[in-house]
Design an enzyme around this catalytic site. Structure first.
Site, PDB file in Angstrom:
ATOM      1  N   ALA A  42       0.829  -1.196   0.000  1.00 26.39           N
ATOM      2  CA  ALA A  42       0.000   0.000   0.000  1.00 26.39           C
ATOM      3  C   ALA A  42       0.866   1.250   0.000  1.00 26.39           C
ATOM      4  CB  ALA A  42      -0.911   0.000   1.226  1.00 26.39           C
ATOM      5  N   GLY A  49       2.081  -6.301   0.403  1.00 29.48           N
ATOM      6  CA  GLY A  49       0.837  -6.421  -0.351  1.00 29.48           C
ATOM      7  C   GLY A  49       0.958  -7.311  -1.568  1.00 29.48           C
ATOM      8  N   GLU A 101       0.517 -10.715  -0.357  1.00 27.99           N
ATOM      9  CA  GLU A 101      -0.871 -10.940   0.037  1.00 27.99           C
ATOM     10  C   GLU A 101      -1.768 -11.175  -1.173  1.00 27.99           C
ATOM     11  OE1 GLU A 101      -1.730  -8.690   4.114  1.00 27.99           O
ATOM     12  OE2 GLU A 101      -0.764  -7.373   2.655  1.00 27.99           O
ATOM     13  N   GLU A 135       5.972  -6.640   6.744  1.00 27.25           N
ATOM     14  CA  GLU A 135       5.440  -5.434   7.381  1.00 27.25           C
ATOM     15  C   GLU A 135       5.975  -5.202   8.790  1.00 27.25           C
ATOM     16  OE1 GLU A 135       2.291  -6.668   4.336  1.00 27.25           O
ATOM     17  OE2 GLU A 135       3.707  -7.650   5.701  1.00 27.25           O
TER      18      GLU A 135
END
Length: 264
Positions: free
Chosen positions: A66, A117, A120, A139
């Site tokens: 992000a 991300g 993910e 993260e």
């Protein structure tokens, strides 16, 4: 819809590629998520699309995480809104879940970095093939945690102990190591990456993709508990007979031939 940040390429045998093209770093933001949402809807309803491949036009990055700078800046403007960041996380979760729910096989074709991300999104896909780059949920190294489904999907795929190790240590794995522990399905030759992904996707596309979609629905339902999963499985089994795939498969079986569902 006219896409600006992704390219949709329909290739042979019903294989459709979604190519992420959001320079400079393929960061995930609202505009890209909206295009993902539309692409999933379009390809779900496109009978000619049998298998979906998600790849990147960036030679080094599959998908970045992000836009953290933007989130931090906006969070200041939303100081009175306690749920702002939680909603941003939920938005990414919802976007990636659409690929997990897409009733066709979805392949993450990773030939660059898939950290945070990017990992993910790959975890939300049914298959992960990887050439160059590294993959991982990193993260915690930033004082954050995975917020787009990573804690849940990695635990489901690898188990609690291995997920905690990879997340807590923010490990970045190359393809071979990721394949060894089961984080990806296959490490492929980076020099022949597109050819090998294409071969795998086309092998899937000749199979009973409607049945695969129903099996996927039943597999996803297993997370709701055995009783709920069995109920979904029974209905999905019945729904296979709404297509002519069983007649094709059974006819080939009795003729001692390999079924080719691509003609369906």
């Amino acid at each position: 819809m006219s896409y600006q940040l992704i390219d949709i390429e329909r290739r042979n045998k019903g294989v459709t590629w979604i190519l992420i093209n959001n320079p400079p770093a393929n960061a995930i933001g609202e505009d890209l998520m909206q295009e993902f949402d539309h692409a999933v809807e379009e390809l779900t309803n496109d009978e000619a699309t049998r298998v979906v491949v998600i790849a990147s036009k960036n030679p080094k990055i599959f998908l970045a995480g992000a836009d953290l700078k933007g989130i931090v800046m906006n969070s200041g403007d939303m100081a009175d809104d306690d749920n702002f960041i939680a909603r941003e996380s939920a938005r990414m979760q919802d976007c990636f879940q659409k690929f997990a729910d897409l009733p066709k096989p979805v392949i993450a074709a990773i030939n660059g970095y898939a950290l945070g991300g990017g990992c993910e999104l790959a975890l939300a896909c049914d298959f992960r093939l990887m050439g160059n780059g590294k993959i991982g949920l990193t993260e915690v190294s930033l004082g954050l945690i995975p917020g787009a489904g990573g804690t849940q999907r990695m635990t489901t795929i690898l188990g609690r102990a291995k997920a905690m190790e990879l997340i807590f240590l923010a490990k970045k794995l190359e393809a071979k190591e990721a394949e060894t522990i089961g984080l990806i399905h296959r490490a492929v030759d980076a020099e022949l990456f597109e050819e090998e992904v294409t071969m795998f996707a086309e092998e899937l596309s000749t199979g009973a993709v409607h049945a695969m979609g129903l099996a996927k629905k039943a597999i996803n339902a297993s997370e709701k508990g055995l009783a709920a999963g069995l109920k979904v499985e029974a209905q999905a089994f019945a729904d296979t007979f709404l297509t002519d795939e069983p007649s094709i498969g059974l006819a080939a079986f009795f003729q001692k031939q390999k079924a080719n569902f691509l003609v369906n």
